[in-house]
Design a protein around this motif. Structure first.
Motif, PDB file in Angstrom:
ATOM      1  N   THR A   1       0.841  -1.206   0.000  1.00 21.72           N
ATOM      2  CA  THR A   1       0.000   0.000   0.000  1.00 21.72           C
ATOM      3  C   THR A   1       0.876   1.257   0.000  1.00 21.72           C
ATOM      4  N   PRO A   2       0.374   2.363  -0.570  1.00 28.22           N
ATOM      5  CA  PRO A   2       1.182   3.579  -0.721  1.00 28.22           C
ATOM      6  C   PRO A   2       1.703   4.169   0.584  1.00 28.22           C
ATOM      7  N   ASP A   3       1.057   3.839   1.720  1.00 25.73           N
ATOM      8  CA  ASP A   3       1.478   4.452   2.979  1.00 25.73           C
ATOM      9  C   ASP A   3       2.901   4.060   3.385  1.00 25.73           C
ATOM     10  N   ILE A   4       3.408   2.905   2.880  1.00 26.97           N
ATOM     11  CA  ILE A   4       4.769   2.505   3.287  1.00 26.97           C
ATOM     12  C   ILE A   4       5.823   3.477   2.753  1.00 26.97           C
ATOM     13  N   PHE A   5       5.502   4.198   1.662  1.00 30.54           N
ATOM     14  CA  PHE A   5       6.489   5.114   1.078  1.00 30.54           C
ATOM     15  C   PHE A   5       6.751   6.330   1.962  1.00 30.54           C
ATOM     16  N   PHE A   6       5.820   6.608   2.877  1.00 28.25           N
ATOM     17  CA  PHE A   6       6.029   7.720   3.796  1.00 28.25           C
ATOM     18  C   PHE A   6       6.941   7.327   4.948  1.00 28.25           C
ATOM     19  N   GLY A   7       6.909   6.042   5.293  1.00 30.42           N
ATOM     20  CA  GLY A   7       7.810   5.551   6.334  1.00 30.42           C
ATOM     21  C   GLY A   7       9.176   5.174   5.788  1.00 30.42           C
ATOM     22  N   TYR A   8       9.221   4.850   4.500  1.00 30.81           N
ATOM     23  CA  TYR A   8      10.475   4.445   3.850  1.00 30.81           C
ATOM     24  C   TYR A   8      10.603   5.237   2.543  1.00 30.81           C
ATOM     25  N   PRO A   9      11.022   6.514   2.640  1.00 32.78           N
ATOM     26  CA  PRO A   9      10.910   7.450   1.512  1.00 32.78           C
ATOM     27  C   PRO A   9      12.050   7.412   0.501  1.00 32.78           C
ATOM     28  N   THR A  10      13.048   6.526   0.665  1.00 34.62           N
ATOM     29  CA  THR A  10      14.148   6.429  -0.298  1.00 34.62           C
ATOM     30  C   THR A  10      14.249   4.994  -0.804  1.00 34.62           C
ATOM     31  N   ILE A  11      14.927   4.803  -1.918  1.00 34.42           N
ATOM     32  CA  ILE A  11      15.122   3.458  -2.461  1.00 34.42           C
ATOM     33  C   ILE A  11      15.897   2.597  -1.472  1.00 34.42           C
ATOM     34  N   GLU A  12      16.893   3.188  -0.835  1.00 37.84           N
ATOM     35  CA  GLU A  12      17.707   2.461   0.144  1.00 37.84           C
ATOM     36  C   GLU A  12      16.851   1.947   1.297  1.00 37.84           C
ATOM     37  N   ARG A  13      16.058   2.833   1.870  1.00 41.62           N
ATOM     38  CA  ARG A  13      15.236   2.452   3.023  1.00 41.62           C
ATOM     39  C   ARG A  13      14.107   1.511   2.611  1.00 41.62           C
ATOM     40  N   LEU A  14      13.593   1.717   1.407  1.00 42.71           N
ATOM     41  CA  LEU A  14      12.519   0.860   0.915  1.00 42.71           C
ATOM     42  C   LEU A  14      13.032  -0.558   0.652  1.00 42.71           C
ATOM     43  N   SER A  15      14.244  -0.662   0.107  1.00 39.62           N
ATOM     44  CA  SER A  15      14.826  -1.990  -0.123  1.00 39.62           C
ATOM     45  C   SER A  15      15.048  -2.711   1.207  1.00 39.62           C
ATOM     46  N   GLN A  16      15.475  -1.949   2.211  1.00 40.19           N
ATOM     47  CA  GLN A  16      15.691  -2.533   3.532  1.00 40.19           C
ATOM     48  C   GLN A  16      14.380  -3.040   4.128  1.00 40.19           C
ATOM     49  N   TYR A  17      13.306  -2.283   3.871  1.00 39.27           N
ATOM     50  CA  TYR A  17      11.971  -2.688   4.352  1.00 39.27           C
ATOM     51  C   TYR A  17      11.582  -4.041   3.757  1.00 39.27           C
ATOM     52  N   PHE A  18      11.755  -4.188   2.441  1.00 33.62           N
ATOM     53  CA  PHE A  18      11.405  -5.447   1.787  1.00 33.62           C
ATOM     54  C   PHE A  18      12.263  -6.602   2.305  1.00 33.62           C
ATOM     55  N   LEU A  19      13.538  -6.344   2.528  1.00 29.48           N
ATOM     56  CA  LEU A  19      14.440  -7.395   2.993  1.00 29.48           C
ATOM     57  C   LEU A  19      14.115  -7.842   4.412  1.00 29.48           C
ATOM     58  N   GLU A  20      13.631  -6.906   5.230  1.00 29.75           N
ATOM     59  CA  GLU A  20      13.314  -7.246   6.617  1.00 29.75           C
ATOM     60  C   GLU A  20      11.885  -7.784   6.751  1.00 29.75           C
ATOM     61  N   ARG A  21      10.947  -7.106   6.103  1.00 25.42           N
ATOM     62  CA  ARG A  21       9.524  -7.492   6.241  1.00 25.42           C
ATOM     63  C   ARG A  21       9.198  -8.750   5.443  1.00 25.42           C
ATOM     64  N   TYR A  22       9.806  -8.913   4.274  1.00 24.74           N
ATOM     65  CA  TYR A  22       9.512 -10.056   3.399  1.00 24.74           C
ATOM     66  C   TYR A  22      10.792 -10.824   3.078  1.00 24.74           C
ATOM     67  N   SER A  23      11.530 -11.142   4.098  1.00 26.34           N
ATOM     68  CA  SER A  23      12.832 -11.802   3.928  1.00 26.34           C
ATOM     69  C   SER A  23      12.735 -13.108   3.136  1.00 26.34           C
ATOM     70  N   ASP A  24      11.800 -13.984   3.530  1.00 28.07           N
ATOM     71  CA  ASP A  24      11.666 -15.285   2.854  1.00 28.07           C
ATOM     72  C   ASP A  24      11.227 -15.111   1.406  1.00 28.07           C
ATOM     73  N   GLU A  25      10.280 -14.186   1.195  1.00 34.52           N
ATOM     74  CA  GLU A  25       9.780 -13.963  -0.162  1.00 34.52           C
ATOM     75  C   GLU A  25      10.883 -13.449  -1.090  1.00 34.52           C
ATOM     76  N   MET A  26      11.692 -12.522  -0.596  1.00 32.32           N
ATOM     77  CA  MET A  26      12.770 -11.974  -1.417  1.00 32.32           C
ATOM     78  C   MET A  26      13.835 -13.046  -1.706  1.00 32.32           C
ATOM     79  N   GLN A  27      14.127 -13.845  -0.698  1.00 32.53           N
ATOM     80  CA  GLN A  27      15.109 -14.914  -0.850  1.00 32.53           C
ATOM     81  C   GLN A  27      14.662 -15.883  -1.948  1.00 32.53           C
TER      82      GLN A  27
END
Length: 365
Positions: A61-87
């Motif tokens: 959902t679009p609201d995550i972009f306000f908490g993670y407003p850069t590509i760096e922080r957004l990539s970190q969000y995906f790696l932490e929140r969806y670790s298994d899926e990304m792997q």
């Protein structure tokens, strides 16, 4: 570079999506720069969320972009929140790079991603299908409705087609007039659906003092009673739960009993969070507990939240409830002033004759 790791794959994915949406060169995308600096607005952020949701088969959902407003922080969000899926999603890309010890090209990346996406989506659909087919059973119910003290009486009313919308009964007229400080106001002529016996309650059964029960929101009292009856209907006793996690989800808007009791009521007497927690406290239930207020949809959202909680393994059994009482004329007057009420006291849902709504009460579990 000797090879790509998963974080670099996620960054590549984010850059690729941004580049396609904004027509912005990938090589100019600074991973530490804010998304707004690239030219994103609310519409394009919603599109960005949709693209990522489709690519990863996740609910973004679009609201995550306000908490993670850069590509760096957004990539970190995906790696932490969806670790298994990304792997799982990028495993082949990393393996190819590790074997060849070369920089993976965008063409190679696209080919790997496409093969991976087909298998990944197939696997997710299999898992999704298996969980969605798992049935959720309603094993007990209870409630109090206009003209009905239980579910069986409500069924009889529906079966016989009886109308239960009526003028305010005498005992409730007194309550409304006390609140309005009038001797004979227009309360007498108002029509609504009224739950019988809102003053009936056995406080000692629930280990409450009569004095505390008197200042409690009647919705709290009725919810305790009807929840207990629903558990009995399901075959549960107070000692039946053991290690089972039982959640309680109640759809409820702000009540008006506090307008009657004023300073006499305690901190817990008219609190919606406490309203949802009374039974859990009394039975020492171990599971999620929440009061949900989304206005008219509160009860439906409570059902949805309970189903999600069951499917996620947060609870083994869920008690779902909704409660609405019109103790004073406050809410009725507000609806009347807003022009929401039917002039003839009739409600024609989805009908060209519809000329407004008719308020009604209910407590259902």
């Amino acid at each position: 570079m000797s090879g790509w790791n998963i974080k670099q794959c996620v960054i590549w994915e984010l850059k690729d999506a941004i580049s396609r949406i904004l027509k912005y060169p990938k090589e100019k995308l600074n991973i530490d720069e804010g998304l707004g600096d690239f030219g994103f607005d609310s519409i394009s952020l919603a599109e960005f969320a949709d693209v990522l949701s489709e690519r990863y088969e996740l609910e973004i959902t679009p609201d995550i972009f306000f908490g993670y407003p850069t590509i760096e922080r957004l990539s970190q969000y995906f790696l932490e929140r969806y670790s298994d899926e990304m792997q799982f999603f990028y495993q082949e890309a990393v393996e190819v790079s590790a074997v060849t010890e070369e920089i993976i090209t965008e063409v190679q990346m696209d080919q790997v991603k496409e093969r991976k996406r087909v298998r990944y989506n197939h696997a997710r659909k299999r898992v999704k299908a298996s969980t969605e087919k798992e049935p959720i059973a309603i094993i007990g119910m209870s409630g109090r409705f206009p003209g009905a003290r239980n579910v069986e009486e409500l069924w009889s009313i529906l079966l016989e087609g009886r109308e239960v919308i009526r003028k305010l009964p005498h005992e409730r007229v007194r309550l409304w007039q006390d609140y309005e400080n009038t001797e004979a106001g227009k309360s007498v002529n108002r029509k609504l659906g009224v739950v019988p016996g809102i003053a009936e309650f056995d406080p000692l059964f629930f280990e409450l003092s009569p004095r505390e029960a008197e200042t409690m929101d009647p919705r709290q009292r009725l919810l305790l009673q009807e929840s207990w009856k629903a558990l009995e209907d399901a075959g549960y006793g107070s000692k039946s739960f053991g290690d089972e996690k039982v959640g309680f989800f109640v759809g409820v808007e702000d009540g008006d009993y506090r307008l009657m009791t004023g300073s006499k009521s305690g901190v817990t007497s008219n609190n919606n969070a406490v309203l949802a927690a009374r039974l859990s406290y009394f039975l020492n239930l171990d599971g999620p507990n929440m009061a949900i207020n989304t206005a008219c949809s509160s009860g439906l959202v409570a059902v949805h939240q309970a189903c999600q909680s069951l499917r996620n393994g947060e609870c083994d059994t869920a008690i779902v409830a909704g409660a609405n009482l019109l103790i004073t004329s406050e809410n009725y007057n507000s609806m009347e002033q807003a022009g929401m009420l039917s002039a003839d006291g009739k409600c024609y849902a989805f009908d060209k004759r519809a000329n407004g709504m008719v308020p009604a009460e209910a407590v259902a579990v």
